[in-house]
Structure formats: structure tokens, C-alpha cells
Scaffold this motif. Structure first.
Motif, short mmCIF file in Angstrom:
data_model
loop_
_atom_site.label_atom_id
_atom_site.label_comp_id
_atom_site.label_asym_id
_atom_site.label_seq_id
_atom_site.Cartn_x
_atom_site.Cartn_y
_atom_site.Cartn_z
N GLU A 1 0.84 -1.22 0.00
CA GLU A 1 0.00 0.00 0.00
C GLU A 1 0.86 1.25 0.00
O GLU A 1 0.63 2.19 -0.78
N SER B 1 1.11 3.40 -3.61
CA SER B 1 0.29 4.62 -3.52
C SER B 1 1.13 5.89 -3.63
O SER B 1 0.59 6.98 -3.83
N ARG C 1 -8.12 6.05 -0.48
CA ARG C 1 -6.84 6.50 0.08
C ARG C 1 -5.81 5.38 0.04
O ARG C 1 -4.62 5.63 -0.19
N ARG C 2 -6.25 4.17 0.22
CA ARG C 2 -5.33 3.02 0.26
C ARG C 2 -4.56 2.87 -1.05
O ARG C 2 -3.39 2.53 -1.05
N MET C 3 -5.21 3.18 -2.18
CA MET C 3 -4.54 3.09 -3.47
C MET C 3 -4.07 4.45 -3.97
O MET C 3 -3.28 4.53 -4.91
N ALA C 4 -4.57 5.55 -3.35
CA ALA C 4 -4.28 6.91 -3.83
C ALA C 4 -4.60 7.02 -5.31
O ALA C 4 -3.78 7.45 -6.12
N ASN C 5 -5.83 6.62 -5.67
CA ASN C 5 -6.23 6.56 -7.08
C ASN C 5 -6.60 7.93 -7.64
O ASN C 5 -6.45 8.96 -6.97
#
Length: 503
Positions: free
Chosen positions: A303, A307, A365-369
């Protein structure tokens, strides 16, 4: 279940709240800072100066206390808080207008015409300083408050998808740091050598490496609770900052500063395409074996490592914003145009966020996509525009009052005064003295120290206090004492003219 497991479960598996509620909470401190400035102007009618204790008390009450209340007992009444602050601000402004020492017999329309012709001078852009301080104060309150039952779970960091108030913290910190990075301030422009600039950038990250390793060793050695899916097993915020700093330094050597927005869009779009059309998303969520393994460095910290690309895009967007904000301009009309442009951009991004969440993917937020990055930038710009509006209103109040001095704000200057030699100081000795009595300036001066201090005191309180079973009253007492202690230390450092830097 152990105490550590109970605390980890308490801050895990949350889905967040609405984008609107987070935005409302973010904008409240901007109006509180405006009220604080108006109160300082009004109080100068009654007394010529304040002691540092009085100024610290005023700043703490207007900046910190509302944040603590918004994130705890008043979390369901944010609109009422806005209404109360607006009424207070309107009342203070009315009193200033009635007692004005300048333009007393001139109609309002004429006063506004004169105001639009003046210049605004400052050694820095006050809105950027306030933005950074608000984000620091918000993060400091939230990282401790989340461990108490009175902190709404919808404000906690989300597990996979959603927008929690705490999700804004890291993204907002990176955006705020980017706006004042050396590239934006042209700190190394005089040397001219790209190799020299790269060397300085590499040297500047060693404290982050030290802090990241230090935090990792301490957390593991004392068995402190962790939210595993936030960054991973070993990764933490300082490592993310380090990697973002290194990557963006290289990018800004290759690409012109004014093209940062193109770089930001390119990175995040390509990253989102990789998430959608390659196994990258599956890797982040389930590891290389598809069952959530944490074996190996990449799997253990997937993560945090992956990210980072999203945070690089946010940083580049912050660089673009900072370079736009620091362009040389002084007239009120120019800053009104800036406020309008930033507000319009923020609204456009919120519309884009809605389209992306409906058609591509919701905020993670976990992937900051892609959706997360758009949300962070849009929220940052809406806060920045709110602060600019407050600064302009405060400048008008100062324009009406002869000799009014408010730290961390613009200084209105008559057109005739702008023709003076550039060598003359923009800030008088009295204003420099006033600036030394300002919590906002103090926190902005030692922002990293404030963040470290907040993390250390949060850890100590968690080790000494049973936060899970604390009453509402006790939690509020602890939170306010914790914030007051941190603010007092930073304020005293500022009074002693101490800037603590590690490079």
C-alpha cells in the motif's frame, strides 16, 4: 483480545463520510482565522498591545478549540458552527466599520473604490501559511482524537473506499509542502547547476530516512497499535515523503515548473489506467499470491510503496498552485482574480470528482487513485480560496483602521507608497514584534517539529491513558491539554527565535 488488538480494531474497517461534510469541516478554520484577525483589530481600539500570553490564548481559542470541537462533540453541527462564526465575524466587522478612523465621512461605495486601488504587501502569502498550519493542527487533533470513543468513526481513515476526514491529512500535508518547496521559491535558482540542485534535494531527504526508521524501530519495539492496511508492515508517512521528494525533484529538473499540472495529470491518469487494466489493483489489495500475503518487502508494504505515485501527482499539483500563488502581484484586484480562479478550479475539480466516482472508481486512500487525488486537490483549493477571501476581508478591515496590525496577514499600502525604493523594508519594526506573538507563524516556522511533537505526545498519552473507555469530558480535557502543550512549546521556540531544522 489484547489492548493493542482492541485499539487496532477500533480504528479499522470504516467507510468514511460525504465529501460535503469533510469540505464544511475544512473551511471552518478559515472563517475562525478571519474572526481572530477582526478581534485583534477591534481590541487595538482598547489597548495598544498584547502580551504573548494574551495572543497565545486568542490564537488557541480561535484556531485549535474549534477544530477539537468539530472533530468531537460538535461533529453533527458543523453548519451551526459556520453560522455562529459568520454571525460573530459580521458583528466584529460592523463594530470595526462603525469605529473606523479612516474615511469616516465617505460613502461605502467610494470606500470600496479606494480599497480596490490599494496594494497588499507581505513577506509571504498569508493564505499558504494558514493552509499549512490548519492542516498541521487538524492532523495533530485527529491522530489522538481517533483513539477516543467521542471521535465519530465516519471521520476515521477509510479501509478501502470512501472519504474520511483523516484521509485528507497526508494528501493535504504533501500539497501544502509542495506549495512552498525550494523549486517554487526558486531557492537554488542562483546556482544554476542542475547537478547542484539534485545534490541538495538528495541531501534534504536524510532526516526523513532517519525519522522513518526511528518511528519503525520504536513502534515495533514497544508493540504500539498499527493500522496495517494504511501503509503496510514497515512503511510509514516519512518514507512516503522521502520517495515523493526524490521523484518530484527529478521531475522538476526535467520539466518546466509551469508545466507541473501536465505532469500531475499524466502521472495520475496513467496510474489509474494501470489500476484498471493491469493486475496492479489486485496486487495492492491481495498481494502477489492473491490471498493477502505479507511475505517479502513488496507484499509487506504494497500500500505504501505503490500509492506513492498518487502522492507524487498531488505534489506536482501543489507545485503548480504554489508557482501561481507566488507570482509577483500586489493590487487587491489581482488577488481577487486569483481567488476567483482558484475557487473556479476547485468547483471544476469537484464536478470532475463526481464524474470519476460515477464512471471510473470511487475515492480510495489506500490506493491513492485518480478520484482520491482529485478530491485532495479540490479540497485543498477550496480551503485556500476560503483563506484568500478571509485575507481580503481582513485587509479591508485594516484599510479602515489607522495603524491596525494583524500578524500573518497582508499590509494595505496606498498607491503613492508603492513608488518608494524597493530597498525599504515592507514590514515595520512594530509589525515584526506583532508577528513574534502569533501561533500561526510559530507553527508554520517549525511545522515538522510540531508534527513530530504531536506524534510523540500522542504515543505517550496512548500508553498512559485507557482511551477506549474514556468519558466525553475526560477526552475533551486530554485533547485540549495535549494541543495546548504542543502549541505552547512551539510558541516558546518562536519567541526565542528558534528554527529547528535537520538540514
Amino acid at each position: 483480545m489484547s489492548q493493542k488488538q482492541m485499539k487496532e480494531a477500533f480504528v479499522s474497517n470504516h467507510n468514511g463520510t460525504s465529501v460535503l461534510e469533510v469540505t464544511q469541516g475544512l473551511c471552518l478554520p478559515a472563517f475562525c482565522i478571519l474572526c481572530r484577525g477582526l478581534l485583534i483589530i477591534l481590541s487595538q481600539y482598547l489597548c495598544s498591545s498584547h502580551t504573548w500570553r494574551t495572543r497565545l490564548f486568542i490564537d488557541f481559542v480561535f484556531l485549535i478549540v474549534p477544530l477539537v470541537a468539530t472533530l468531537t462533540i460538535l461533529s453533527s453541527f458543523v453548519l451551526l458552527e459556520h453560522l455562529a462564526v459568520i454571525i460573530l465575524g459580521a458583528g466584529l466587522f460592523y463594530q470595526i466599520y462603525c469605529r473606523r478612523t479612516l474615511y469616516a465621512r465617505i460613502p461605502v461605495q467610494k470606500i470600496l473604490e479606494k480599497f480596490l486601488k490599494i496594494s497588499l504587501e507581505s513577506e509571504y502569502v498569508p493564505a499558504i501559511s494558514c493552509f499549512r498550519v490548519i492542516n498541521s493542527a487538524f492532523t495533530a487533533v485527529a491522530i489522538l482524537a481517533v483513539d477516543f470513543p467521542l471521535f465519530p468513526r465516519r471521520f476515521a481513515k477509510t479501509e478501502l473506499y470512501g472519504t474520511g476526514a483523516m484521509d485528507f491529512g497526508v494528501g493535504g500535508f504533501i500539497f501544502g509542502t509542495a506549495m512552498v518547496c525550494p523549486e517554487v521559491r526558486r531557492k537554488y535558482a542562483e546556482e544554476g547547476s542542475r547537478f547542484y540542485y539534485l545534490t541538495k534535494s538528495l541531501y534534504s531527504v536524510w532526516p526523513l530516512v532517519f525519522l522513518g526508521i526511528g518511528r519503525l524501530v520504536i513502534i515495533k519495539s514497544i508493540g504500539y497499535q498499527e493500522h496495517l492496511t494504511e501503509y503496510g508492515v514497515h512503511w510509514n508517512f516519512f518514507f512516503t515523503l522521502m520517495v515523493v521528494k526524490l521523484i518530484t525533484s527529478l521531475l522538476l529538473i526535467i520539466f518546466p515548473l509551469n508545466k507541473s499540472w501536465i505532469v500531475a495529470i499524466s502521472i495520475i491518469v496513467l496510474y489509474q489506467l494501470a489500476l484498471d487494466f493491469t493486475p496492479l489493483k489486485r496486487l495492492i489489495l491481495y498481494g502477489t499470491d492473491g490471498s493477502g500475503t505479507r511475505i517479502g518487502l513488496l507484499n509487506a508494504n504494497r500500500e505504501g510503496i505503490i500509492s506513492t505515485l498518487g502522492y507524487v501527482a498531488i505534489h506536482m499539483a501543489g507545485v503548480q498552485t504554489g508557482s501561481y500563488m507566488f507570482k509577483k502581484r500586489s493590487h487587491v484586484k489581482d488577488w481577487i482574480k486569483v481567488t476567483y480562479c482558484i475557487l473556479l478550479t476547485a468547483i471544476s475539480l469537484f464536478i470532475s470528482l463526481y464524474i470519476v466516482q460515477v464512471n471510473v472508481e470511487v475515492v480510495s486512500r489506500r490506493m491513492a487513485n485518480l478520484a482520491f487525488c482529485i478530491w485532495i486537490v479540490a479540497s485543498s483549493l477550496i480551503l485556500l480560496s476560503s483563506l484568500l477571501v478571509g485575507d481580503i476581508i481582513l485587509s479591508f478591515a485594516k484599510f479602515l483602521t489607522k495603524g491596525a496590525i494583524v500578524p500573518c496577514s497582508w499590509k494595505p499600502v496606498q498607491p503613492s507608497a508603492t513608488s518608494k525604493k524597493h530597498s525599504e523594508s515592507l514590514v515595520s519594526e512594530a509589525e515584526r514584534k506583532e508577528a513574534s506573538l502569533c501561533l500561526i507563524t510559530a507553527m508554520n516556522r517549525n511545522q515538522l517539529v510540531f508534527f513530530l511533537l504531536s506524534n510523540i505526545t500522542t504515543g505517550l498519552i496512548n500508553l498512559m491513558v485507557d482511551t477506549l473507555h474514556s468519558s466525553t469530558l475526560w477526552a475533551l480535557i486530554v485533547l485540549n491539554l495535549y494541543m495546548f502543550t504542543n502549541c505552547l512549546i512551539i510558541f516558546v521556540l518562536h519567541l526565542q527565535d528558534k528554527t529547528i531544522k535537520f538540514w
